[in-house]
Write an enzyme that holds these catalytic residues in place. Structure first.
Site, mmCIF file in Angstrom:
data_model
loop_
_atom_site.group_PDB
_atom_site.id
_atom_site.type_symbol
_atom_site.label_atom_id
_atom_site.label_comp_id
_atom_site.label_asym_id
_atom_site.label_seq_id
_atom_site.Cartn_x
_atom_site.Cartn_y
_atom_site.Cartn_z
ATOM 1 N N ASP A 108 26.555 6.549 55.460
ATOM 2 C CA ASP A 108 25.628 7.353 56.250
ATOM 3 C C ASP A 108 26.078 8.813 56.178
ATOM 4 O O ASP A 108 27.216 9.132 56.524
ATOM 5 C CB ASP A 108 25.681 6.825 57.693
ATOM 6 C CG ASP A 108 24.948 7.672 58.701
ATOM 7 O OD1 ASP A 108 24.239 8.623 58.309
ATOM 8 O OD2 ASP A 108 25.080 7.371 59.915
ATOM 9 N N VAL A 109 25.188 9.716 55.762
ATOM 10 C CA VAL A 109 25.577 11.124 55.644
ATOM 11 C C VAL A 109 25.841 11.778 56.997
ATOM 12 O O VAL A 109 26.402 12.875 57.054
ATOM 13 C CB VAL A 109 24.531 11.949 54.864
ATOM 14 C CG1 VAL A 109 24.452 11.500 53.418
ATOM 15 C CG2 VAL A 109 23.152 11.898 55.541
ATOM 16 N N ASN A 135 19.297 15.164 49.729
ATOM 17 C CA ASN A 135 17.961 14.609 49.862
ATOM 18 C C ASN A 135 17.826 13.626 51.019
ATOM 19 O O ASN A 135 16.721 13.412 51.524
ATOM 20 C CB ASN A 135 17.592 13.915 48.541
ATOM 21 C CG ASN A 135 16.390 13.020 48.664
ATOM 22 O OD1 ASN A 135 15.265 13.481 48.769
ATOM 23 N ND2 ASN A 135 16.629 11.711 48.653
ATOM 24 N N TYR A 218 11.614 15.431 63.986
ATOM 25 C CA TYR A 218 11.533 15.664 62.548
ATOM 26 C C TYR A 218 11.323 17.144 62.255
ATOM 27 O O TYR A 218 12.010 17.741 61.420
ATOM 28 C CB TYR A 218 10.405 14.829 61.943
ATOM 29 C CG TYR A 218 10.326 14.966 60.449
ATOM 30 C CD1 TYR A 218 11.191 14.250 59.630
ATOM 31 C CD2 TYR A 218 9.432 15.845 59.856
ATOM 32 C CE1 TYR A 218 11.162 14.396 58.264
ATOM 33 C CE2 TYR A 218 9.389 15.991 58.488
ATOM 34 C CZ TYR A 218 10.253 15.267 57.692
ATOM 35 O OH TYR A 218 10.226 15.427 56.336
ATOM 36 N N LYS A 222 13.983 19.679 60.347
ATOM 37 C CA LYS A 222 13.678 20.340 59.083
ATOM 38 C C LYS A 222 13.725 21.861 59.220
ATOM 39 O O LYS A 222 14.041 22.564 58.250
ATOM 40 C CB LYS A 222 12.333 19.858 58.544
ATOM 41 C CG LYS A 222 12.362 18.397 58.122
ATOM 42 C CD LYS A 222 13.455 18.139 57.056
ATOM 43 C CE LYS A 222 13.479 16.706 56.590
ATOM 44 N NZ LYS A 222 14.521 16.467 55.567
#
Length: 329
Positions: A108-109, A135, A218, A222
């Site tokens: 998991d990043v 990504n 979200y 971003k």
């Protein structure tokens, strides 16, 4: 409309519109007279990344998968990272069967250990790190490997602020914002130490360039990617390290299909509620295409790899709208 996906990408707004109207991303008829032909998935530039080592997070599906495969065909040593183990390993095995060089890192990043480990693998197996494509990302708090189950998952999916749960907010920010930060931190430590330059591309979304309804975590995450990209471009220009982002609208990937299914179920449950997000639905190219198609993963990857290549030597600190003209009007 848009999202950037996580392990791949699709779009929230278009999926919302499809759910409300009963159409799908590939359905309907556009208003144009001539379609733009999509990029051939088999196209690549031989030798472009020969001798270079590239980390690709979120390599299991969608854009990450396409990027890992094409970069390997162009000569890159690829370190693929994902938390969907079986699909991530399958991508790396496919690269090896074609004669490419690739390693897989499971994790998991959002976990510092995963990010440190992917750089360690690049150094130990390939002698260093040259490039990175960050990504990995999520649209909601549901693990991407799980099947759609709206009744059980509805408190975890995209929501407006007053309806959002703590778990939805925290998991999306952990992967999309903290995950990009931790990935960049590990990558940049190595790139700075090597003192030979490099390039990083972060996968954002048009939801990180403009306002975006119905998905507060979200959109916030971003926008964080946009800020991280520009901040790092400033700090690391002195080391010859370029940092850019790509920001897509509708892109046809497994995540887009999953979002569409969840939004269809939500639209049924909330029938009659206002849908402000539907005031603007399609990008220019999607609206004019005879089948109203979104972008392909391969079209997005073409820009990502260009930005990582030596051809983009004068480009840094930019947020590229790879959105089919969505933000142009």
């Amino acid at each position: 409309m848009a999202t950037a996906v996580a392990l791949a990408t699709g779009t929230m707004a278009s999926a919302t519109a499809a759910a409300a109207s009963g159409t799908t991303g590939g359905g309907g008829k556009g208003i144009g007279e001539v379609d733009v032909k999509p990029l051939d998935p088999d196209f690549f530039l031989p030798g472009r990344f020969k001798g270079k080592t590239l980390i690709v997070t979120g390599c299991a599906r969608g854009m990450g998968r396409a990027a890992a495969i094409r970069a390997a065909r162009e000569g890159a040593n690829v370190v693929g990272v994902d938390w969907i183990r079986d699909e991530g390993e399958a991508v790396v095995e496919a690269i090896r069967r074609e004669g490419g060089q690739a390693r897989f890192v499971y994790g998991d990043v959002g976990d510092t250990r995963t990010c440190d480990r992917m750089v360690q693998v690049a150094v130990e197996d390939f002698g260093g790190l040259d490039l990175a494509l960050n990504n990995a990302g999520v649209m909601d708090a549901v693990f991407p490997g799980e099947p759609v189950d709206y009744a059980r998952q509805k408190d975890l999916i995209f929501q407006s602020v007053h309806q959002a749960s703590d778990e939805y907010w925290e998991k999306v920010l952990r992967t999309n914002a903290t995950g990009v930060f931790k990935s960049m931190r590990a990558e940049l430590r190595q790139l700075v130490a090597q003192r030979r330059g490099g390039a990083i591309v972060n996968v954002g979304s048009v939801a990180g360039l403009i306002g975006f309804g119905g998905t507060c975590a979200y959109s916030a995450s971003k926008h964080a990617v946009s800020g991280l990209t520009r901040s790092a471009a400033i700090d690391y220009s002195v080391y010859g390290i370029r940092v850019n982002s790509v920001n897509m609208a509708t892109t046809e990937t497994p995540m887009y299909e999953r979002a569409k299914a969840l939004l269809t179920a939500r639209a049924r449950e909330s029938k009659g509620m206002p849908q402000v997000g539907l005031m603007k639905i399609d990008s220019l190219l999607q609206a004019t295409d005879s089948h109203k198609r979104g972008a392909t993963a391969w079209e997005q990857v073409a820009v990502m790899l260009f930005l990582l290549s030596e051809e983009a030597s004068n480009l840094t600190g930019a947020l590229y709208a790879t959105d089919g003209g969505y933000t142009a009007y």
